[in-house]
Design a protein around this motif. Sequence first.
Motif, PDB file in Angstrom:
ATOM      1  N   GLN A  90     -26.749 -24.550 -36.570  1.00  0.00           N
ATOM      2  CA  GLN A  90     -25.690 -23.613 -36.297  1.00  0.00           C
ATOM      3  C   GLN A  90     -26.438 -22.739 -35.536  1.00  0.00           C
ATOM      4  O   GLN A  90     -26.813 -21.822 -36.105  1.00  0.00           O
ATOM      5  N   ALA A  91     -26.472 -22.755 -33.957  1.00  0.00           N
ATOM      6  CA  ALA A  91     -27.426 -21.811 -33.456  1.00  0.00           C
ATOM      7  C   ALA A  91     -26.926 -20.742 -32.502  1.00  0.00           C
ATOM      8  O   ALA A  91     -27.423 -20.047 -31.855  1.00  0.00           O
ATOM      9  N   LEU A  92     -25.591 -20.444 -32.947  1.00  0.00           N
ATOM     10  CA  LEU A  92     -25.130 -19.511 -32.086  1.00  0.00           C
ATOM     11  C   LEU A  92     -24.651 -18.155 -33.063  1.00  0.00           C
ATOM     12  O   LEU A  92     -24.001 -18.102 -34.098  1.00  0.00           O
ATOM     13  N   VAL A  93     -25.181 -17.020 -32.370  1.00  0.00           N
ATOM     14  CA  VAL A  93     -24.965 -15.944 -33.163  1.00  0.00           C
ATOM     15  C   VAL A  93     -23.436 -15.427 -33.152  1.00  0.00           C
ATOM     16  O   VAL A  93     -22.892 -15.268 -34.611  1.00  0.00           O
ATOM     17  N   LEU A  94     -22.768 -15.275 -32.274  1.00  0.00           N
ATOM     18  CA  LEU A  94     -21.278 -15.219 -32.214  1.00  0.00           C
ATOM     19  C   LEU A  94     -20.626 -16.058 -33.362  1.00  0.00           C
ATOM     20  O   LEU A  94     -19.931 -15.459 -34.093  1.00  0.00           O
TER      21      LEU A  94
END
Length: 366
Positions: free
Chosen positions: A90-94
């Motif tokens: 899961q590569a997204l900060v938000l």
Amino acid sequence: MAFNNIYKGKKVLITGNTGFKGTWLSTWLHSLGADVYGYSLSIPTSPSMYEAIGLSEKIHQHYGDIRNKDEFNDYVQKVKPDFIIHLAAQALVLTSYKEPFDTITTNVIGTAAVCDAIRNIRWNCTCILITSDKAYDNVEWIWGYRETDRLGGKDIYSGSKGAAELVIKSYWYSFIKEMPNIKLGVTRAGNVIGGGDWAKDRIIVDCVKAFSKGETVEIRSPKATRPWQHVLEPLSGYLTLGQFLTEGKVDNGEAYNFGPRAEQTKTVFQLVQDLAERWGLDKDKAAELTGNSPFHEATLLKLNCDKALAYLHWHSTLHYEDCVNFIADWYRAFYVDKDKDMYQLTLDQINTYVKKAQGENLEWAK
Ligand SMILES: NC(=O)c1ccc[n+]([C@@H]2O[C@H](COP(=O)([O-])OP(=O)(O)OC[C@H]3O[C@@H](n4cnc5c(N)ncnc54)[C@H](O)[C@@H]3O)[C@@H](O)[C@H]2O)c1
């Protein structure tokens, strides 16, 4: 003949191959003559680069959850890869603020499942495990982080990447270090940009979507600076590390940073204007500044890449202008020249990148 031809005719298993980095990496390895096996949960976006370039026709694709240890282990035992490159995350900060638990299971337990499968490998295999520059404990200082600096971030995404590093370290010292058939390296790179990324909340994606409809793009943090790095840069680092480990040229079980040139640091606003100009738009009308950023996002995180230079003879190749041109040309071809062969365009950009690296005398590109 990049990377001393080490990938030609070899089986390379890539986790997360349907994502942004994974699609570029699969394409590059396929063009180097590797037999590419992909293991991913799904195609993460629509549109996607994976579909735009018709990658499924060129590789072996398996859809599975990296957290399912037995399923992944069975796949590894069936394929018997010469190389494993672990990108699934899961590569997204938000998204990590909205789905904290899922982010932690995917990034930490998923990495544990990969390490566990490596533990069961009985043939020679080189494994490159990708975490992130966010794995470092960001103390917001001005210096670049070195591979020996403290890991572990304050937000969920950073914490999950720091925890993935601890999992790798403990599997390494407990089991993998004593396995003569396994070569393993860990890599930490920062934000990457390039054609073919459609992930949410990424500025380039917002730009090209707006440009393609003739609309202006909204910018939340125009003054935020990022060390913009093209996706091919860390990928050349991963492949060089895979080559050097396999050839026994570097120590086993070590981590490497792959970061951009210092001059690549530009504001979001500058990048948007430059992309607009290359697209053929009036750059002064390209953006609307809204200026409200919803979550705390660390502003300063630079990587020190001296280790990659010293041991892998790697440094980044592209200048900022090259990145802008590659990106605008890729998306413009997708949105405007609708019948363009996107696979060929992707290969052309890879070949241009290799030629530029040859011009820089980089060992991997010879
Ligand atoms: N893109 C960046 O700027 C950047 C920066 C630093 C580090 N990274 C790291 O590089 C890697 C790849 O990033 P990306 O930008 O290509 O990400 P992406 O979101 O484009 O792709 C993620 C990939 O992982 C797969 N995946 C997600 N959850 C999974 C699960 N449970 N089981 C199996 N597969 C799953 C997806 O199907 C997809 O193939 C990640 O580890 C990411 O954290 C990316």
